[in-house]
Design a protein around this motif. Structure first.
Motif, mmCIF file in Angstrom:
data_model
loop_
_atom_site.group_PDB
_atom_site.id
_atom_site.type_symbol
_atom_site.label_atom_id
_atom_site.label_comp_id
_atom_site.label_asym_id
_atom_site.label_seq_id
_atom_site.Cartn_x
_atom_site.Cartn_y
_atom_site.Cartn_z
ATOM 1 N N PRO A 228 0.843 -1.205 0.000
ATOM 2 C CA PRO A 228 0.000 0.000 0.000
ATOM 3 C C PRO A 228 0.877 1.255 0.000
ATOM 4 O O PRO A 228 1.795 1.362 0.809
ATOM 5 N N MET A 229 0.598 2.159 -0.925
ATOM 6 C CA MET A 229 1.386 3.392 -1.011
ATOM 7 C C MET A 229 0.469 4.575 -1.315
ATOM 8 O O MET A 229 -0.630 4.394 -1.830
ATOM 9 N N ARG A 230 0.977 5.786 -1.013
ATOM 10 C CA ARG A 230 0.183 6.994 -1.236
ATOM 11 C C ARG A 230 0.655 7.682 -2.515
ATOM 12 O O ARG A 230 1.846 7.835 -2.739
ATOM 13 N N VAL A 231 -0.306 8.079 -3.341
ATOM 14 C CA VAL A 231 0.024 8.759 -4.607
ATOM 15 C C VAL A 231 0.407 10.206 -4.308
ATOM 16 O O VAL A 231 -0.351 10.935 -3.663
ATOM 17 N N THR A 232 1.617 10.608 -4.770
ATOM 18 C CA THR A 232 2.041 11.988 -4.501
ATOM 19 C C THR A 232 2.171 12.841 -5.774
ATOM 20 O O THR A 232 2.166 14.057 -5.706
ATOM 21 N N GLU A 233 2.310 12.171 -6.919
ATOM 22 C CA GLU A 233 2.392 12.912 -8.189
ATOM 23 C C GLU A 233 1.756 12.063 -9.274
ATOM 24 O O GLU A 233 1.869 10.827 -9.219
ATOM 25 N N GLU B 199 4.457 6.896 -2.561
ATOM 26 C CA GLU B 199 5.376 6.894 -1.421
ATOM 27 C C GLU B 199 4.828 6.091 -0.268
ATOM 28 O O GLU B 199 3.612 6.047 -0.047
ATOM 29 N N GLN B 200 5.751 5.489 0.459
ATOM 30 C CA GLN B 200 5.392 4.834 1.717
ATOM 31 C C GLN B 200 6.641 4.794 2.587
ATOM 32 O O GLN B 200 7.683 4.295 2.148
ATOM 33 N N GLY C 291 8.939 6.783 3.319
ATOM 34 C CA GLY C 291 10.170 7.317 2.740
ATOM 35 C C GLY C 291 10.613 6.652 1.445
ATOM 36 O O GLY C 291 11.568 7.084 0.816
ATOM 37 N N THR C 292 9.934 5.566 1.049
ATOM 38 C CA THR C 292 10.288 4.909 -0.213
ATOM 39 C C THR C 292 9.402 5.467 -1.321
ATOM 40 O O THR C 292 8.190 5.589 -1.146
ATOM 41 N N ARG C 293 10.039 5.825 -2.445
ATOM 42 C CA ARG C 293 9.276 6.352 -3.581
ATOM 43 C C ARG C 293 9.396 5.397 -4.754
ATOM 44 O O ARG C 293 10.495 4.936 -5.060
ATOM 45 N N VAL C 294 8.292 5.090 -5.381
ATOM 46 C CA VAL C 294 8.364 4.288 -6.609
ATOM 47 C C VAL C 294 7.473 4.934 -7.667
ATOM 48 O O VAL C 294 6.531 5.661 -7.351
ATOM 49 N N GLU C 295 7.835 4.640 -8.923
ATOM 50 C CA GLU C 295 6.968 5.066 -10.018
ATOM 51 C C GLU C 295 6.145 3.861 -10.445
ATOM 52 O O GLU C 295 6.686 2.760 -10.559
ATOM 53 N N ILE D 202 0.372 -1.355 -4.751
ATOM 54 C CA ILE D 202 1.353 -1.446 -5.841
ATOM 55 C C ILE D 202 1.898 -2.866 -5.922
ATOM 56 O O ILE D 202 2.329 -3.441 -4.924
ATOM 57 N N HIS D 203 1.861 -3.412 -7.128
ATOM 58 C CA HIS D 203 2.422 -4.754 -7.342
ATOM 59 C C HIS D 203 3.138 -4.765 -8.685
ATOM 60 O O HIS D 203 2.528 -4.432 -9.709
ATOM 61 N N ALA D 204 4.403 -5.129 -8.678
ATOM 62 C CA ALA D 204 5.205 -5.262 -9.899
ATOM 63 C C ALA D 204 5.077 -4.053 -10.832
ATOM 64 O O ALA D 204 4.885 -4.190 -12.037
#
Lengths: 74, 355
Positions: A6-11, A20-21, A23-27, A44-46
């Motif tokens: 589970p992550m929060r959409v920031t952009e 982000e979750q 402190g980790t950021r992924v696209e 988020i998965h794969a």
């Protein structure tokens, strides 16, 4: 393998979002979801967002648990 | 609001019947969480947790691994894959050893990365090893959609996708297994929703609960399953409704049906299960590497003495396999269930057995 994070959409940039979750950021691609907005929580998965998440799990368990625990013990 | 964990454990104790209750955790990630957290040690002895076949790498048959290894050795082929498949032993070797011998095999976090590799290597044939359940399948169809949009012509898949409900049907119908309830996989359910499981409670009268992956969520699912058994009323309980709803992700479901149709599929240990796999629709069959390259007849064999099949069906516990912990260890695995970090044997070996 069947585990999403589970992550929060920031952009949001077209069909990709920065999430982000802790402190980790992924696209991640958001093609598999409709109407994603900044601030939404997604699973988020794969490299893809595969589900929008809602606020909180139901309190059904708490209700059933208090029912069971309030009964006399065997 | 989280329920109090000691309250859940007390609730479980109060609802535990005198007879044995067999509950299957279907998902490999649940198996790991159960082994790691020691949940089995705190449950009443009447409750028996049985590990199911929910580890995609483990149920992928030997023939598939052998084909992938064969492909990796052909000229101008780049194999792209999730890391989980690398160490799975094929009949002669693994993808990992093929890579050490010079095959171009690249481990990806996302299948979408294969699009980029295909774009950068137009003279090569790029193949993604499409393994996984419903959680993963939308990431593959999403990747194919990107490839179409970007007019990528050299990206293919070797498909071994499997879908969970038809396997549950087999397990629920099995008289040998005698499963009373199922802990259902949280993130497969995020995609497919609740509807595809309803036959389990309606037709097979199994107690079911969808669970997240924290220990308290697994205990919560066990409590809700016992509650159904004690009341003799069966349903698909969903305490994980921050993530799972009745319909699931309909956009992802549409994407899956746009590209794939159900097909028969062989599960390691279980055999062929009708309509439990996916095949590319005819109009998208150009993504199937099998339409571009003819595979030779490969004689695949399971490792001698390995009982992964019985472990995957929940017939034996990993420690009952004669190879477990002796010739088959996490460091030097023989069978697929020891290789994958979410395989039952690996979970038992790493978290339960002090050898």
């Amino acid at each position: 393998m069947c585990l999403g994070i589970p992550m929060r959409v920031t952009e949001i940039n077209e069909n990709k979002a920065i999430c982000e979750q802790s402190g980790t950021r992924v696209e991640a691609y958001i093609d598999m979801l409709d109407d994603v907005r900044i601030g939404d929580y997604v699973l988020i998965h794969a490299g893809f967002a595969i589900k929008k998440l809602s606020e909180e799990d139901a309190t059904e368990t708490i209700r059933l648990l208090s029912e069971v625990l309030s009964q006399d013990t065997r | 609001m989280k329920p109090d964990i000691s309250g859940i454990i007390e609730g479980i104790k109060r609802l535990t019947p005198k007879k044995r209750v067999r509950i299957m955790e279907v998902c490999g990630t649940h198996t790991v969480a159960i082994a790691k957290s020691g949940i089995k040690d705190i449950l009443p002895e009447e409750i028996k947790l049985v590990s199911g076949p929910g580890c995609p790498v483990c149920v992928t048959p030997q023939e598939y691994i052998d084909r992938a290894i064969w492909l990796s050795k052909q000229k101008d082929i780049i194999i792209t894959t999730f890391g989980d498949l690398m160490r799975v032993p094929g009949t002669e070797e693994s993808l990992s050893s093929a890579k050490a011998e010079g095959a171009d095999i690249r481990v990806l976090y996302s299948p979408a990365g294969a699009v980029e590799i295909a774009r950068e290597n137009p003279s090569k044939t790029v193949v993604f090893l499409a393994v996984g359940f419903e959680t993963t399948i939308p990431t593959i169809t999403g990747t194919l959609e990107i490839a179409i949009r970007e007019k990528i012509k050299n990206l293919f898949i070797l498909c071994a996708h499997k879908i969970v409900p038809p396997a549950l049907e087999v397990l629920a119908s099995s008289e040998d297994l005698m499963i009373d309830g199922f802990i259902l996989p949280g993130h497969v359910s995020a995609v497919i929703g609740i509807r595809p499981y309803e036959f389990l409670s309606r037709i097979h009268r199994k107690a079911c609960a969808i669970s997240g992956f924290e220990p308290y969520q697994i205990l919560e699912a066990i409590f809700l399953i016992l509650r159904q058994i004690s009341g003799n009323q069966f349903r698909i309980a969903n305490p994980y409704n921050s993530t799972v709803d009745y319909e699931g992700n309909t956009k992802a479901q549409k994407s899956i049906s746009r590209f794939f149709i159900p097909s028969d599929s062989v599960w390691r240990g279980i055999g062929n299960i009708p309509s439990s796999g996916l095949a590319l629709r005819e109009e998208f069959s150009y993504f199937d590497i099998g339409t571009r390259i003819s595979f030779p007849d490969i004689q695949s064999r399971e490792p001698k003495g390995c009982r992964c099949g019985d472990v995957l069906k929940g017939i034996i516990e990993p420690s009952e396999c004669p190879l477990f912990g002796k010739v088959c260890t996490y460091e030097n695995p023989v069978g697929a269930c020891m290789v994958s970090s979410e395989g039952s044997c690996a979970a038992y070996y790493r978290y339960r057995k002090k050898l």
